[in-house]
Design a protein around this motif. Structure first.
Motif, PDB file in Angstrom:
ATOM      1  N   PRO A  39      23.174  50.358  -9.543  1.00  0.00           N
ATOM      2  CA  PRO A  39      22.918  51.759  -9.171  1.00  0.00           C
ATOM      3  C   PRO A  39      24.194  52.608  -9.138  1.00  0.00           C
ATOM      4  CG  PRO A  39      21.606  50.295  -7.799  1.00  0.00           C
ATOM      5  CD  PRO A  39      22.504  49.413  -8.618  1.00  0.00           C
ATOM      6  N   LYS A  40      25.265  52.074  -8.544  1.00  0.00           N
ATOM      7  CA  LYS A  40      26.513  52.865  -8.483  1.00  0.00           C
ATOM      8  C   LYS A  40      27.104  53.061  -9.873  1.00  0.00           C
ATOM      9  CE  LYS A  40      30.074  50.996  -6.206  1.00  0.00           C
ATOM     10  NZ  LYS A  40      30.864  50.670  -5.010  1.00  0.00           N
ATOM     11  N   GLY A  41      27.095  51.989 -10.664  1.00  0.00           N
ATOM     12  CA  GLY A  41      27.633  52.081 -12.031  1.00  0.00           C
ATOM     13  C   GLY A  41      26.880  53.113 -12.856  1.00  0.00           C
ATOM     14  N   GLN A  42      25.551  53.096 -12.724  1.00  0.00           N
ATOM     15  CA  GLN A  42      24.716  54.049 -13.463  1.00  0.00           C
ATOM     16  C   GLN A  42      24.970  55.478 -12.982  1.00  0.00           C
ATOM     17  OE1 GLN A  42      21.859  53.181 -15.931  1.00  0.00           O
ATOM     18  NE2 GLN A  42      23.654  51.899 -16.144  1.00  0.00           N
ATOM     19  N   GLY A  43      25.118  55.621 -11.671  1.00  0.00           N
ATOM     20  CA  GLY A  43      25.369  56.948 -11.098  1.00  0.00           C
ATOM     21  C   GLY A  43      26.685  57.527 -11.604  1.00  0.00           C
ATOM     22  N   ALA A  44      27.715  56.692 -11.646  1.00  0.00           N
ATOM     23  CA  ALA A  44      29.030  57.167 -12.109  1.00  0.00           C
ATOM     24  C   ALA A  44      28.935  57.624 -13.566  1.00  0.00           C
ATOM     25  CB  ALA A  44      30.064  56.046 -11.954  1.00  0.00           C
ATOM     26  N   LEU A  45      28.217  56.870 -14.395  1.00  0.00           N
ATOM     27  CA  LEU A  45      28.084  57.230 -15.820  1.00  0.00           C
ATOM     28  C   LEU A  45      27.265  58.507 -15.999  1.00  0.00           C
ATOM     29  CD1 LEU A  45      27.643  53.686 -17.407  1.00  0.00           C
ATOM     30  CD2 LEU A  45      29.665  55.164 -17.502  1.00  0.00           C
ATOM     31  N   ASP A 144      22.456  54.783  -2.797  1.00  0.00           N
ATOM     32  CA  ASP A 144      21.956  53.445  -2.461  1.00  0.00           C
ATOM     33  C   ASP A 144      22.495  52.401  -3.428  1.00  0.00           C
ATOM     34  OD1 ASP A 144      20.120  54.440  -0.663  1.00  0.00           O
ATOM     35  OD2 ASP A 144      18.440  54.392  -2.080  1.00  0.00           O
ATOM     36  N   ASN A 145      22.648  51.201  -2.906  1.00  0.00           N
ATOM     37  CA  ASN A 145      22.465  50.065  -3.790  1.00  0.00           C
ATOM     38  C   ASN A 145      21.085  49.548  -3.431  1.00  0.00           C
ATOM     39  OD1 ASN A 145      22.259  47.607  -5.079  1.00  0.00           O
ATOM     40  ND2 ASN A 145      24.467  47.343  -5.160  1.00  0.00           N
ATOM     41  N   GLY A 146      20.988  48.875  -2.258  1.00  0.00           N
ATOM     42  CA  GLY A 146      19.661  48.416  -1.843  1.00  0.00           C
ATOM     43  C   GLY A 146      19.777  47.532  -0.622  1.00  0.00           C
ATOM     44  N   MET A 147      18.716  46.802  -0.342  1.00  0.00           N
ATOM     45  CA  MET A 147      18.722  45.910   0.819  1.00  0.00           C
ATOM     46  C   MET A 147      19.414  44.600   0.431  1.00  0.00           C
ATOM     47  SD  MET A 147      17.329  47.983   2.904  1.00  0.00           S
ATOM     48  CE  MET A 147      16.936  47.152   4.452  1.00  0.00           C
ATOM     49  N   LYS A 148      20.134  44.047   1.408  1.00  0.00           N
ATOM     50  CA  LYS A 148      20.893  42.810   1.141  1.00  0.00           C
ATOM     51  C   LYS A 148      20.009  41.568   1.297  1.00  0.00           C
ATOM     52  CE  LYS A 148      23.950  43.934   4.256  1.00  0.00           C
ATOM     53  NZ  LYS A 148      25.094  43.870   5.201  1.00  0.00           N
ATOM     54  N   GLN A 149      20.345  40.557   0.523  1.00  0.00           N
ATOM     55  CA  GLN A 149      19.669  39.261   0.589  1.00  0.00           C
ATOM     56  C   GLN A 149      20.723  38.206   0.932  1.00  0.00           C
ATOM     57  OE1 GLN A 149      16.602  39.982   0.224  1.00  0.00           O
ATOM     58  NE2 GLN A 149      16.776  41.900  -0.923  1.00  0.00           N
ATOM     59  N   LEU A 150      20.293  37.217   1.708  1.00  0.00           N
ATOM     60  CA  LEU A 150      21.214  36.119   2.038  1.00  0.00           C
ATOM     61  C   LEU A 150      21.228  35.106   0.903  1.00  0.00           C
ATOM     62  CD1 LEU A 150      20.053  35.496   5.717  1.00  0.00           C
ATOM     63  CD2 LEU A 150      22.338  36.292   5.049  1.00  0.00           C
ATOM     64  N   SER A 151      22.362  34.499   0.666  1.00  0.00           N
ATOM     65  CA  SER A 151      22.406  33.407  -0.313  1.00  0.00           C
ATOM     66  C   SER A 151      23.352  32.337   0.222  1.00  0.00           C
ATOM     67  CB  SER A 151      22.897  33.907  -1.673  1.00  0.00           C
ATOM     68  OG  SER A 151      24.243  34.319  -1.599  1.00  0.00           O
ATOM     69  N   ALA A 206      26.812  34.146   1.059  1.00  0.00           N
ATOM     70  CA  ALA A 206      27.174  35.565   0.958  1.00  0.00           C
ATOM     71  C   ALA A 206      25.948  36.410   1.235  1.00  0.00           C
ATOM     72  CB  ALA A 206      27.717  35.859  -0.428  1.00  0.00           C
ATOM     73  N   GLU A 207      26.107  37.716   1.118  1.00  0.00           N
ATOM     74  CA  GLU A 207      24.969  38.642   1.223  1.00  0.00           C
ATOM     75  C   GLU A 207      25.251  39.794   0.274  1.00  0.00           C
ATOM     76  OE1 GLU A 207      24.795  40.504   5.122  1.00  0.00           O
ATOM     77  OE2 GLU A 207      26.838  41.239   4.927  1.00  0.00           O
ATOM     78  N   ASN A 208      24.237  40.192  -0.473  1.00  0.00           N
ATOM     79  CA  ASN A 208      24.370  41.334  -1.386  1.00  0.00           C
ATOM     80  C   ASN A 208      22.986  41.678  -1.921  1.00  0.00           C
ATOM     81  OD1 ASN A 208      26.433  43.128  -2.659  1.00  0.00           O
ATOM     82  ND2 ASN A 208      27.723  41.316  -2.424  1.00  0.00           N
ATOM     83  N   PRO A 209      22.792  42.888  -2.389  1.00  0.00           N
ATOM     84  CA  PRO A 209      21.519  43.201  -3.057  1.00  0.00           C
ATOM     85  C   PRO A 209      21.421  42.476  -4.400  1.00  0.00           C
ATOM     86  CG  PRO A 209      22.669  45.199  -2.356  1.00  0.00           C
ATOM     87  CD  PRO A 209      23.646  44.066  -2.249  1.00  0.00           C
ATOM     88  N   TRP A 210      20.203  42.442  -4.936  1.00  0.00           N
ATOM     89  CA  TRP A 210      19.947  41.710  -6.190  1.00  0.00           C
ATOM     90  C   TRP A 210      20.824  42.221  -7.333  1.00  0.00           C
ATOM     91  CZ3 TRP A 210      17.578  37.535  -4.963  1.00  0.00           C
ATOM     92  CH2 TRP A 210      16.530  37.523  -4.049  1.00  0.00           C
ATOM     93  N   SER A 211      21.048  43.517  -7.391  1.00  0.00           N
ATOM     94  CA  SER A 211      21.801  44.064  -8.543  1.00  0.00           C
ATOM     95  C   SER A 211      23.223  43.507  -8.602  1.00  0.00           C
ATOM     96  CB  SER A 211      21.832  45.595  -8.497  1.00  0.00           C
ATOM     97  OG  SER A 211      22.542  46.038  -7.365  1.00  0.00           O
ATOM     98  N   SER A 269      15.909  55.481  -8.297  1.00  0.00           N
ATOM     99  CA  SER A 269      15.740  54.342  -9.211  1.00  0.00           C
ATOM    100  C   SER A 269      16.333  53.025  -8.700  1.00  0.00           C
ATOM    101  CB  SER A 269      16.334  54.680 -10.578  1.00  0.00           C
ATOM    102  OG  SER A 269      17.641  55.142 -10.399  1.00  0.00           O
ATOM    103  N   SER A 270      17.027  53.075  -7.549  1.00  0.00           N
ATOM    104  CA  SER A 270      17.742  51.861  -7.115  1.00  0.00           C
ATOM    105  C   SER A 270      16.778  50.710  -6.774  1.00  0.00           C
ATOM    106  CB  SER A 270      18.629  52.177  -5.912  1.00  0.00           C
ATOM    107  OG  SER A 270      17.837  52.653  -4.853  1.00  0.00           O
ATOM    108  N   THR A 271      15.635  51.030  -6.179  1.00  0.00           N
ATOM    109  CA  THR A 271      14.719  49.950  -5.789  1.00  0.00           C
ATOM    110  C   THR A 271      14.180  49.234  -7.026  1.00  0.00           C
ATOM    111  OG1 THR A 271      14.120  51.176  -3.817  1.00  0.00           O
ATOM    112  CG2 THR A 271      12.633  49.417  -4.458  1.00  0.00           C
ATOM    113  N   ALA A 272      13.773  50.022  -8.034  1.00  0.00           N
ATOM    114  CA  ALA A 272      13.234  49.410  -9.259  1.00  0.00           C
ATOM    115  C   ALA A 272      14.316  48.594  -9.967  1.00  0.00           C
ATOM    116  CB  ALA A 272      12.695  50.493 -10.175  1.00  0.00           C
TER     117      ALA A 272
END
Ligand code: LMR
Length: 329
Positions: A39-45, A144-151, A206-211, A269-272
């Motif tokens: 999402p951030k990369g797309q937003g910057a572009l 947004d990026n999104g919600m974090k997931q644990l891994s 770690a923790e991070n959103p899927w993207s 579009s970040s959730t999709a």
């Protein structure tokens, strides 16, 4: 004195014009740490595209993704020094600049991304965006990026499963307290170092959103993900206050309009985008995605409750309450 020839006058005028044009073009270096596909990369572009279309000849935007120019820890300093003009660090990375912003790191605070959006546009959300002025920074937007997931290298179902595991965290004291609350051993590491740290066992989880998990290939070195949605990862697009106020007014106004448009698009579009990356991770067959039941959620939330007790005073009770209230539509 000899009179200048017509050619000399014309050449002089052309040179003056060219110099004027060259001076008029503002170069905006936009540096960030993630991949173009996020999402951030797309937003910057998108910001680059619209700014160069609508302000052709006046503004040029150079986007530097993947910590290419500056990584965590250096990009804020680079912004203050004028080496870059736009950055969008995750909200977790501002805690040295404003305590209020730490609210975004509280675990299980927001039920979903809609609640986060309601908070962004609330008076408290807006006041946090404006709270950096004293530090020479102008907050322009929340992305947004999104919600974090644990891994982790082992399945994380109940809080006790995290005991003794080393977790990579962003440079945030709340995230540190969050993992300590479940017996984990948190370690602050720059984003660019995470893949290798996971691969070599410097950290176990770690923790991070899927993207981010997909674009950085964390799923190749983390055999288990838990679909925990336990926290929000978002950004503040931020600029150097002096640079921004020094822009010609028409340019600044147009750039702010463009940023508002980009913000709507990124946050829509970040959730999709994250869902798509979740599917790609699942399809890879390289990791297992574990569900997170209501019972598990309640157990993790209870274990992490002390984090609220420790940090609410610093953040401000009113801000924490406003964030909680944003869960109600
Ligand atoms: C992280 O460090 O995990 C994230 O903040 C990276 C990012 O900018 O999404």
């Amino acid at each position: 004195m000899r009179k200048p020839t017509v050619q000399a006058l014309l050449a002089g005028a052309a040179l003056a014009l060219l110099t004027g044009l060259a001076h008029a073009e503002v170069v905006i270096k936009f540096s960030h740490v993630v991949a173009d596909s996020t999402p951030k990369g797309q937003g910057a572009l998108m910001f680059k595209k619209l700014a160069e279309e609508r302000l052709a000849g006046k503004v040029k935007v150079e986007v530097y993704p993947n910590s290419q120019l500056f990584g965590d820890g250096k990009e804020m300093e680079a912004l203050l020094l004028g080496d870059v003009q736009l950055i969008a660090p995750s909200l977790s990375k501002f805690d040295r600049y404003t305590k209020q912003i730490q609210v975004f790191d509280l675990p299980f605070l927001f039920n979903d991304i809609d609640a986060v959006h309601r908070f962004h546009t609330s008076p408290s959300g807006k006041s946090i965006l404006n709270s950096l002025t004293k530090k020479g920074l102008t907050g322009l937007a929340y992305w947004d990026n999104g919600m974090k997931q644990l891994s982790a290298k082992k399945p994380l179902k109940m809080p006790a499963d995290a005991k003794g595991l080393k977790f990579r965290i962003q440079a945030s004291d709340i995230l540190e307290a969050q993992f300590k609350a479940v017996g984990g051993v948190p370690q602050k590491l720059a984003f660019a170092e995470v893949y290798q740290a996971l691969e070599t066992g410097v950290v176990d989880g770690a923790e991070n959103p899927w993207s981010n998990a997909y674009s950085q290939k964390f799923f190749e070195v983390q055999p288990y993900f838990t679909e925990s949605n336990h926290g929000y990862l978002g950004y503040m697009v931020v600029t150097n206050a002096k640079f921004w106020s020094g822009l010609p007014a028409d340019v600044r106004t147009e750039l702010e309009k463009i940023l508002a448009e980009v913000t709507v698009e990124v946050n829509k579009s970040s959730t999709a985008l994250n869902e798509g990356d979740r599917q790609k991770i699942k399809d890879s067959g390289k990791t297992e995605i574990l569900p997170f039941t209501a019972e598990q959620r309640a157990a993790w939330l209870a274990a992490m409750k002390p984090v609220y007790d420790k940090f609410t005073g610093d953040i401000g009770k009113d801000i924490v309450e406003a964030a909680k209230a944003s869960n109600k539509p």
